[in-house]
Design an enzyme around this catalytic site. Structure first.
Site, PDB file in Angstrom:
ATOM      1  N   LYS A 125       0.852  -1.204   0.000  1.00  0.00           N
ATOM      2  CA  LYS A 125       0.000   0.000   0.000  1.00  0.00           C
ATOM      3  C   LYS A 125       0.888   1.254   0.000  1.00  0.00           C
ATOM      4  CE  LYS A 125      -0.327  -0.160   5.047  1.00  0.00           C
ATOM      5  NZ  LYS A 125      -1.084  -0.748   6.167  1.00  0.00           N
ATOM      6  N   ARG A 151     -10.904   0.455  14.250  1.00  0.00           N
ATOM      7  CA  ARG A 151     -10.562   1.245  13.070  1.00  0.00           C
ATOM      8  C   ARG A 151     -11.396   0.732  11.904  1.00  0.00           C
ATOM      9  NH1 ARG A 151      -4.407   1.291  10.706  1.00  0.00           N
ATOM     10  NH2 ARG A 151      -5.088  -0.769  10.029  1.00  0.00           N
ATOM     11  N   TYR A 167      15.995  30.056   9.445  1.00  0.00           N
ATOM     12  CA  TYR A 167      14.755  30.677   9.927  1.00  0.00           C
ATOM     13  C   TYR A 167      14.676  30.631  11.444  1.00  0.00           C
ATOM     14  CZ  TYR A 167      12.805  30.600   5.203  1.00  0.00           C
ATOM     15  OH  TYR A 167      12.567  30.805   3.880  1.00  0.00           O
ATOM     16  N   MET A 217      12.217  24.560   3.313  1.00  0.00           N
ATOM     17  CA  MET A 217      11.392  23.793   2.376  1.00  0.00           C
ATOM     18  C   MET A 217      12.237  22.873   1.494  1.00  0.00           C
ATOM     19  SD  MET A 217       8.504  25.139  -0.274  1.00  0.00           S
ATOM     20  CE  MET A 217       7.512  25.877   1.017  1.00  0.00           C
TER      21      MET A 217
HETATM   22  C1  LIG Z   1      -0.321  -1.773   6.838  1.00  0.00           C
HETATM   23  C2  LIG Z   1      -0.913  -3.064   7.239  1.00  0.00           C
HETATM   24  C3  LIG Z   1      -0.122  -4.220   7.349  1.00  0.00           C
HETATM   25  C4  LIG Z   1       1.384  -4.185   7.249  1.00  0.00           C
HETATM   26  O1  LIG Z   1       1.908  -3.696   8.461  1.00  0.00           O
HETATM   27  P1  LIG Z   1       3.480  -3.542   8.730  1.00  0.00           P
HETATM   28  O2  LIG Z   1       3.547  -3.109  10.141  1.00  0.00           O
HETATM   29  O3  LIG Z   1       3.954  -2.490   7.793  1.00  0.00           O
HETATM   30  O4  LIG Z   1       4.109  -4.854   8.473  1.00  0.00           O
HETATM   31  C5  LIG Z   1      -0.754  -5.426   7.595  1.00  0.00           C
HETATM   32  N1  LIG Z   1      -2.110  -5.489   7.761  1.00  0.00           N
HETATM   33  C6  LIG Z   1      -2.894  -4.397   7.698  1.00  0.00           C
HETATM   34  C7  LIG Z   1      -4.351  -4.530   7.907  1.00  0.00           C
HETATM   35  C8  LIG Z   1      -2.319  -3.144   7.454  1.00  0.00           C
HETATM   36  O5  LIG Z   1      -3.100  -2.055   7.408  1.00  0.00           O
END
Ligand SMILES: *Cc1c(COP(=O)(O)O)cnc(C)c1O
Length: 369
Positions: free
Chosen positions: A40, A138, A260, A309
């Protein structure tokens, strides 16, 4: 990918290292446990097409993305893989999911109904994962929906193959009592539902041991070099190297300030600073002000003053001019400085460092040998 001479920051992604990390995670697993890969957010910012292809080459068969469009983009590169969509099924996206053979991770009874209705319309079964919430609050079916599903298992009719999924809240905290509590709840939910393969562990969950593995594990961060065992030696190898060029070097007067807000004051005579071409717009987090460091060759150098930046300033006092000169590359993440250390300095986690890198840098992919 090509790199032009004019590029002033570059990100190198070692696809062989991603493969080694995948094999390292898989080595934790018993026979018959599948190692999927979470890709992802563009494989945590590293380039999902490259990463997924490299992992498919060494036998990865299942991939997880967050959104449908990530899955459709990967499908042509992974013609035979099972691609799961973690964010579930939104009304109206059923046809797109089905056309690209994506497997939604169904997060509620409502999503289960959408997908079974689509299966009835098509007259054939559709693959699905069912996500039970065991402690995140969640996504996933809350307990009262699990109870309904247990009482009415016919709600899953038309869905095959099925995978039962849940997600750990505290897997990186090895001793946290939430881990065993979630495990027990997952097991008990599983017993109440029709028999199906299960997946529970993310990267850190894999290292909690075989009780957490079930039929498939879902590592993400560990594949990209983030330590799944924050209080222990990192079993993973580093995957990314981030470098930026020195633009200017200057001798600065005692009593003057840097950047800055004039937050960094030069206390000594003979200080020499270098300004390098990276800043928060390129993913060098502003929260690293006053705490970050970098490497020029083998010299450790402190980041001084505010992160701008597109610029940061490093203290190169005492480093020979043939090393600290405009055009020299400075390492911000790499062999001397792993992603978890960079994260700790910026008050965040390796995940956020990687996903912040974005598309600003010249990228180089080191192909597996
Ligand atoms: C992002 C995610 C993972 C992977 O988690 P990591 O800690 O990056 O290994 C696995 N399962 C779900 C549901 C996730 O959202």
């Amino acid at each position: 990918m090509s790199e032009t001479e004019s590029s002033s920051s570059r990100l190198t992604v070692d696809l062989g290292a991603v493969q080694r990390n995948y094999r390292r995670v898989a080595a934790e697993l018993g026979r018959g446990v599948e190692c999927a890969a979470v890709v992802k957010a563009d494989a945590y910012g590293l380039g999902a097409p490259y990463v997924a292809t490299a992992l498919a080459q060494i036998g990865a068969r299942s991939f997880f993305v967050a959104q449908v469009e990530e899955g459709t983009a990967l499908r042509p590169l992974l013609p035979d893989a099972q691609i799961f969509v973690l964010n579930g099924l939104q009304a109206g996206l059923e046809s797109e999911c089905e056309r690209h053979r994506l497997t939604p991770v169904l997060n509620s009874l409502g999503e289960i109904e959408l997908w079974t209705a689509h299966s009835r319309r098509l007259g054939h079964s559709l693959p699905a994962a069912v996500h039970l919430d065991t402690g995140m609050n969640r996504l996933g079916l809350p307990g009262y929906e699990v109870a309904t599903l247990a009482a009415e298992p016919e709600r899953l009719q038309g869905l095959a193959p099925l995978l039962l999924v849940s997600h750990l809240a505290c897997a990186d905290l090895t001793d946290h009592e939430a881990n065993s509590r979630q495990l027990q709840l997952f097991r008990s939910c599983r017993r109440q539902l029709p028999n199906m393969p299960a997946s529970f562990a993310n990267s850190s969950g894999v290292f909690l041991g075989p009780d957490y593995h079930f039929d498939m594990v879902r590592p993400g961060a560990s594949l990209y070099g983030v330590n799944p065992l924050p209080n222990d030696l990192n079993p993973m190898v580093q995957v990314v190297q981030l470098e930026a060029k020195i633009l200017q070097v200057r001798d600065v007067d005692r009593g003057t300030t840097v950047g800055y807000g004039a937050t960094h004051r030069i206390e000594n005579a003979g200080v020499r600073l270098a300004t390098i071409a990276i800043g928060y717009a390129e993913g060098y987090l502003r929260s690293a002000c006053g705490r970050g460091f970098a490497f020029l060759g083998d010299h450790r150098v402190n980041v001084v003053g505010r992160v701008s930046m597109d610029l940061i300033t490093i203290d190169v006092t005492g480093i020979p001019e043939n090393e600290a000169h405009p055009g020299a590359w400075v390492e911000l993440i790499g062999p001397h400085l792993d992603v978890d250390t960079v994260a700790e300095r910026a008050g965040t986690i390796g995940y956020e460092i990687l996903t912040s890198l974005g598309g600003h840098h010249r990228r180089r992919y080191l192909e597996p040998s």
